[in-house]
Design a protein around this motif. Sequence first.
Motif, short mmCIF file in Angstrom:
data_model
loop_
_atom_site.label_atom_id
_atom_site.label_comp_id
_atom_site.label_asym_id
_atom_site.label_seq_id
_atom_site.Cartn_x
_atom_site.Cartn_y
_atom_site.Cartn_z
N THR A 47 -19.10 -8.32 -35.92
CA THR A 47 -19.39 -7.61 -37.18
C THR A 47 -20.71 -6.84 -37.10
O THR A 47 -20.86 -5.80 -37.75
CB THR A 47 -19.41 -8.58 -38.37
OG1 THR A 47 -20.30 -9.67 -38.11
CG2 THR A 47 -18.02 -9.13 -38.64
N ALA A 79 -20.90 -3.00 -37.94
CA ALA A 79 -21.91 -2.46 -38.86
C ALA A 79 -22.64 -1.29 -38.23
O ALA A 79 -22.87 -0.27 -38.89
CB ALA A 79 -22.89 -3.56 -39.25
N ASN A 80 -22.98 -1.41 -36.96
CA ASN A 80 -23.68 -0.33 -36.27
C ASN A 80 -22.83 0.93 -36.16
O ASN A 80 -23.35 2.04 -36.09
CB ASN A 80 -24.10 -0.78 -34.87
CG ASN A 80 -25.18 -1.85 -34.90
OD1 ASN A 80 -25.90 -1.98 -35.89
ND2 ASN A 80 -25.31 -2.60 -33.83
N LEU A 81 -21.50 0.73 -36.16
CA LEU A 81 -20.57 1.86 -36.07
C LEU A 81 -20.10 2.32 -37.45
O LEU A 81 -19.19 3.13 -37.55
CB LEU A 81 -19.37 1.48 -35.20
CG LEU A 81 -19.67 1.23 -33.72
CD1 LEU A 81 -18.47 0.60 -33.02
CD2 LEU A 81 -20.07 2.55 -33.03
N ASN A 82 -20.74 1.79 -38.49
CA ASN A 82 -20.40 2.15 -39.87
C ASN A 82 -18.93 1.90 -40.18
O ASN A 82 -18.25 2.71 -40.81
CB ASN A 82 -20.77 3.61 -40.16
CG ASN A 82 -20.77 3.92 -41.66
OD1 ASN A 82 -21.08 3.06 -42.48
ND2 ASN A 82 -20.41 5.14 -42.02
N THR A 83 -18.44 0.76 -39.71
CA THR A 83 -17.05 0.36 -39.91
C THR A 83 -17.00 -0.78 -40.92
O THR A 83 -17.85 -1.67 -40.91
CB THR A 83 -16.41 -0.08 -38.58
OG1 THR A 83 -16.47 1.01 -37.66
CG2 THR A 83 -14.97 -0.50 -38.77
N ALA A 84 -15.98 -0.79 -41.74
CA ALA A 84 -15.85 -1.80 -42.79
C ALA A 84 -15.56 -3.18 -42.20
O ALA A 84 -14.84 -3.32 -41.21
CB ALA A 84 -14.75 -1.40 -43.76
N GLU A 132 -16.38 3.75 -31.30
CA GLU A 132 -15.88 4.45 -32.48
C GLU A 132 -14.36 4.58 -32.44
O GLU A 132 -13.71 4.60 -33.48
CB GLU A 132 -16.52 5.84 -32.57
CG GLU A 132 -18.00 5.83 -32.93
CD GLU A 132 -18.55 7.22 -33.10
OE1 GLU A 132 -17.78 8.19 -32.93
OE2 GLU A 132 -19.76 7.35 -33.39
N ASN A 172 -14.80 1.97 -47.52
CA ASN A 172 -15.70 1.46 -46.49
C ASN A 172 -16.64 0.44 -47.12
O ASN A 172 -17.66 0.79 -47.71
CB ASN A 172 -16.50 2.59 -45.83
CG ASN A 172 -17.27 2.10 -44.61
OD1 ASN A 172 -17.29 0.91 -44.30
ND2 ASN A 172 -17.89 3.02 -43.90
N GLN A 173 -16.27 -0.81 -47.01
CA GLN A 173 -17.08 -1.90 -47.56
C GLN A 173 -17.59 -2.78 -46.42
O GLN A 173 -16.86 -3.07 -45.48
CB GLN A 173 -16.25 -2.75 -48.52
CG GLN A 173 -15.65 -2.01 -49.69
CD GLN A 173 -14.79 -2.91 -50.56
OE1 GLN A 173 -14.91 -4.14 -50.52
NE2 GLN A 173 -13.93 -2.32 -51.36
N GLN A 174 -18.84 -3.19 -46.53
CA GLN A 174 -19.39 -4.15 -45.60
C GLN A 174 -19.92 -5.33 -46.40
O GLN A 174 -20.91 -5.21 -47.11
CB GLN A 174 -20.50 -3.50 -44.76
CG GLN A 174 -19.97 -2.38 -43.86
CD GLN A 174 -21.04 -1.77 -42.97
OE1 GLN A 174 -22.23 -1.92 -43.19
NE2 GLN A 174 -20.60 -1.07 -41.93
#
Length: 299
Positions: free
Chosen positions: A246, A250-255, A202, A292-294
């Motif tokens: 990536t 994604a698991n860390l809720n990061t863009a 994080e 925050n876009q994935q």
Amino acid sequence: MKKLFICILLFLSFSISAQERFIDDSFQLKETETRTYATKNGEALQLDIYQPKKDSMQQRPVIIFMHGGGFAGGTRANPAEVKFAENAAKKGYVAVQISYRLTRKGQSFGCDYEASGKIETFKLAAEDFMDAVSFMVKIKDEYGIDTSKIIVGGSSAGAEAVLNAVYNERLMFENFSKYEDFNFAGVFSLAGAIVDARYITEENAVPGVFFHGTEDNLVPYATAPHHWCDPGQPGYIMLDGSRTITQKLANLNTAYMLYSFEGGKHEHSGMPFNYLPEVFKFFNEVFLNGENQQIEVWK
């Protein structure tokens, strides 16, 4: 009430223009400046700085980019890198192309080169990258740089150096505290990989834009041996590429934004000029404005 309404309109107009300024090619360019950011073993390590002309903004984001070349070749003056820097500067960024020590010049970086040597190569290039960032931070006032909006990127070997410095700093630097705790806004990786995605946490989960061919024969798209070396070869080392990085983000809720090219090989380490409008849009919305876009795109 009328004055209040006018003030609101002016504020909205400023906000919109401030956001759109980093998408439209509205600026001319100042003359490129070359600076020496470090001298190592008698070699002057230089960088080129591209800036917008007649820009009234006092604090601008900066993009710092490392070229590829297998740690043996390449140049910051490569036409594609220059064109990218010019495009970025025309949008209002300060754009920086850096040189670094080519420690494998005239030598192999393939399966016949021992894994420990590859790790050392990553470390030296990552150190040069961090020294370049440190230099730009020190002279930020000369170029009106907002140090909370530092975007870093690289192609192939340059991407490996940058990604390892950002996401694997505890592996790359024995004394990583000697470097300032830079607030990286985002990374831009063209066919890059890191030593170990498990070290992404994080605290260092920086948003990123990634381009990679799914069948890259040099730098793995997911998790695989570097250069696809066999386990018995000296250069056998596992790396985590764009897909694995990536997934961790994604698991860390990061863009992040990942462009995957089905069947593509290492040619996707080249500058993706056809997709730069989408790249700069992501830079603006995510790196500069905190959305925050994935996004995953398959080609």
